[in-house]
Scaffold this motif. Structure first.
Motif, mmCIF file in Angstrom:
data_model
loop_
_atom_site.group_PDB
_atom_site.id
_atom_site.type_symbol
_atom_site.label_atom_id
_atom_site.label_comp_id
_atom_site.label_asym_id
_atom_site.label_seq_id
_atom_site.Cartn_x
_atom_site.Cartn_y
_atom_site.Cartn_z
ATOM 1 N N ARG A 48 2.335 6.390 -8.203
ATOM 2 C CA ARG A 48 3.372 5.424 -8.550
ATOM 3 C C ARG A 48 4.746 5.899 -8.104
ATOM 4 O O ARG A 48 5.585 5.096 -7.699
ATOM 5 N N LEU A 51 5.122 5.155 -4.441
ATOM 6 C CA LEU A 51 5.337 3.736 -4.174
ATOM 7 C C LEU A 51 6.627 3.203 -4.797
ATOM 8 O O LEU A 51 7.073 2.109 -4.475
ATOM 9 N N ILE A 53 6.962 2.505 -8.061
ATOM 10 C CA ILE A 53 6.650 1.523 -9.103
ATOM 11 C C ILE A 53 6.422 2.233 -10.434
ATOM 12 O O ILE A 53 5.464 1.975 -11.140
ATOM 13 N N LEU A 84 7.295 -0.750 1.987
ATOM 14 C CA LEU A 84 6.133 -1.110 1.167
ATOM 15 C C LEU A 84 5.422 -2.289 1.805
ATOM 16 O O LEU A 84 6.050 -3.197 2.320
ATOM 17 N N GLY A 85 4.149 -2.293 1.743
ATOM 18 C CA GLY A 85 3.413 -3.408 2.330
ATOM 19 C C GLY A 85 3.235 -3.219 3.813
ATOM 20 O O GLY A 85 2.130 -3.294 4.334
ATOM 21 N N LEU A 90 -1.028 -0.344 -1.759
ATOM 22 C CA LEU A 90 -1.722 0.098 -2.962
ATOM 23 C C LEU A 90 -3.036 -0.655 -3.121
ATOM 24 O O LEU A 90 -3.095 -1.862 -2.939
ATOM 25 N N PRO A 92 -5.110 -1.337 -6.261
ATOM 26 C CA PRO A 92 -4.911 -1.103 -7.686
ATOM 27 C C PRO A 92 -6.204 -0.817 -8.433
ATOM 28 O O PRO A 92 -7.307 -0.975 -7.909
ATOM 29 N N LEU A 160 -8.478 -7.313 -2.637
ATOM 30 C CA LEU A 160 -7.336 -6.415 -2.776
ATOM 31 C C LEU A 160 -7.340 -5.347 -1.694
ATOM 32 O O LEU A 160 -6.290 -4.927 -1.206
#
Lengths: 293, 283
Positions: A48, A51, A53, A84-85, A90, A92, A160
């Protein structure tokens, strides 16, 4: 090989409680790096933090994180969001809640592509269908038009995964991606992640508490305990000859199919207690560890 | 979610069908008032005053009889529906917009914005709502606009509280984290990801608020603070009928019945929607 992610002496607190106490971790480009530890060891927080987050109240107090040579702490918010992306994503833990319940699968995948790669509507749609096909969803057209609640957990996790690989990132953080799935689905999902990772040459930081999963998928493994990496090495070496007593304690507590009937040893109680708020605790319990030495 | 399944669930819920029917009827009556009303609601005919409804021996021209000035009650009730519907839709929607915006900001951004908005809501709720709206209209002057403004100012807190609480729940969901990890901005996440998940709740609240708005409008027109007194409103009709309650009880009973039916309709629709939307959307 070049390191895509370098974490150096990362300290992190949640409301004044030390959660990470100097984590050093390097993930080489194109490799799967396992991060193993018990609940509360801080393993998810590492991902986290990378990232950006972190939950409310969490604060990085010291240390450096560099992604592809770029210092993440120095990066302004907008650049970090672009990263990001596009370059980092991620997978999850819980596929049941990680998709927005009000949008169709196709729209959610297309949104990622349109936002991060700037694809047009038609191109995003074609690419999304390709991605669904790549994650071995048998009827991409149908799933494209379905809502998340119409899919099973395994299917959602595939979606995902498709989303995480969508923009061809250099690094994917997988936060216990198989924990919420049942064992048969777990296997397929692991294989899928491994295959995509090899094809795309993506580096993967694989956070898990499941040693069996680590053995199947990881090139290198770091063992985290009480907010510190206690051992790090190639997966094979670590499994055949664990050096650190804690790693041995962890192995002794894990059932193995090749040794049925073997008595499992719980990790000493002093070690399972929450001691992350006490920097000295780990060292104090050296003695408890001694019997695994 | 499959749209077809949702429609089927809605059609299978008795409260939705009943409430929806009443609301549709209200809309039709209000929009078609000039066509539906047999008489001009303002036309007086003192020779025909206080006639009873047709079935209890009144003039066949006046279905529900006439009031003290000889105006046709049926037509006045039909035109009264226009005010009721206007206030219900406009006031409830504006209250919803105001409350939702503030609730979204308070819930998502937290910090001092949340502090300020939440305290404001607390202070607001300390006032008795009917009294507050009467005082408001008295201060800003009577009229349809004032009634709407009063309802919005009094009732935005209903939306604000619920939306804030719901945002607090939604923003911890993993899909929000996913949205962050693909690099969406905070506003985009709030409006594009979280807000659509609040729509079922908002729809329910909006429907219930419309029922409340009808009552508040009736109260305000009863005390003479709504539209000009010669134009028919249900509250105004009750107030006029009150003078003749011993001779012609229906003058008061009919508008009361209208209000009850409409409010029960809105509430039934709201409750029904809540029952249908909750399990479907939250799966």
């Amino acid at each position: 090989m070049k390191d895509i992610l370098e974490i150096d002496d990362l300290h992190l607190e949640i409301r004044g409680m030390a959660v990470l106490r100097g984590v050093d971790l390097n993930v080489a480009a194109g490799q799967v790096h396992g991060l193993v530890g018990e609940t509360g060891a801080g393993k998810s927080m590492v991902g986290r933090a990378v990232l950006g987050i972190l939950p409310g109240g969490a604060r990085i107090t010291d240390g450096n994180m560099a992604f592809d040579g770029i210092d993440l702490a120095q990066l302004p918010g907008a650049s970090r969001r672009r990263m990001l992306g596009r370059h980092m994503s991620l997978i999850p833990q819980d596929p049941m809640t990680a998709l927005n319940p009000v949008y169709r699968i196709g729209r959610q995948l297309s949104d990622v592509l349109r936002h991060s790669l700037g694809l047009g509507r038609g191109a995003a749609r074609r690419r999304a269908l390709e991605l669904l096909d790549e994650v071995r969803i048998s009827a991409p057209e149908r799933v494209f038009n379905q809502y998340p609640h119409e899919l099973s957990g395994g299917m959602r996790q595939r979606v995902l995964i498709a989303g995480a690989f969508a923009c061809g990132p250099k690094l994917i953080i997988a936060d216990e991606p198989t924990t919420a799935l049942d064992v048969t689905v777990q296997r397929e999902v692991l294989r899928l992640i491994r295959r995509l990772q090899r094809n795309e040459g993506t580096a993967l930081l694989f956070v898990t508490h499941d040693l069996g999963v680590v053995a199947k998928i990881c090139d290198r493994v770091s063992v985290i305990h009480s907010g510190r990496i206690v051992e790090c090495g190639p997966a094979e070496a670590l499994f055949s000859a664990p050096q650190h007593p804690y790693t041995r304690a962890l192995f002794a507590a894990t059932p193995r199919y090749d040794r049925p009937g073997e008595r499992l040893m719980p990790v000493p109680r002093q070690l399972t207690r929450r001691m992350r708020d006490d920097a000295a605790a780990y060292d104090q319990h050296r003695r408890a560890m001694a019997r695994y030495a | 979610m499959g749209e077809r399944r949702l429609w089927r669930a809605l059609a299978g819920n008795r409260r939705v069908v009943l409430g929806g029917g009443v609301v549709v009827l209200l809309v039709v009556v209000a929009l078609g008032a000039p066509l539906l009303a047999p008489e001009d609601p303002l036309r007086q005919d003192l020779l025909d005053s206080l006639l009873p409804p047709r079935w209890s021996g009144g003039d066949p021209r006046y279905l529900l009889g006439t009031d003290g000035l000889g105006r046709d009650i049926f037509s006045r009730l039909i035109f009264g529906a226009r005010i009721a519907l206007t206030v219900a839709v406009v006031a409830a929607s504006l209250a919803a917009i105001l409350g939702t915006v503030l609730g979204l900001v308070a819930g998502y951004f937290g910090g001092w914005a949340d502090m300020v908005i939440s305290r404001l809501v607390d202070i607001w709720m300390a006032f008795p709502p009917v009294l507050l709206s009467i005082v408001l209209v008295a201060v800003i002057g009577a009229g349809l606009h004032s009634v709407i403004i009063a309802i919005v100012i009094v009732d935005w807190t209903r939306f604000c509280r619920v939306v804030r609480a719901e945002v607090l729940v939604q923003r911890e969901q993993d899909y929000v984290t996913s949205a962050v990890t693909i690099g969406l901005s905070r506003w985009r996440i709030l409006l594009g990801e979280i807000l659509p998940n609040l729509l079922p709740v908002l729809l329910v609240l909006l429907t219930l608020e419309m029922g409340i708005a009808v009552i508040v409008e009736a109260i305000l027109s009863f005390v003479g603070l709504s539209v000009a007194s010669d134009f028919p409103t249900w509250g105004g009709l009750i107030q006029e009928g009150r003078q003749y309650v011993y001779q012609s009880w229906w003058l008061m009973a009919l508008p009361v019945a209208c209000i009850i039916v409409v409010v029960v309709g809105f509430n039934a629709l709201g409750d029904g929607l809540r029952a249908v939307l909750d399990p479907v959307m939250r799966r």
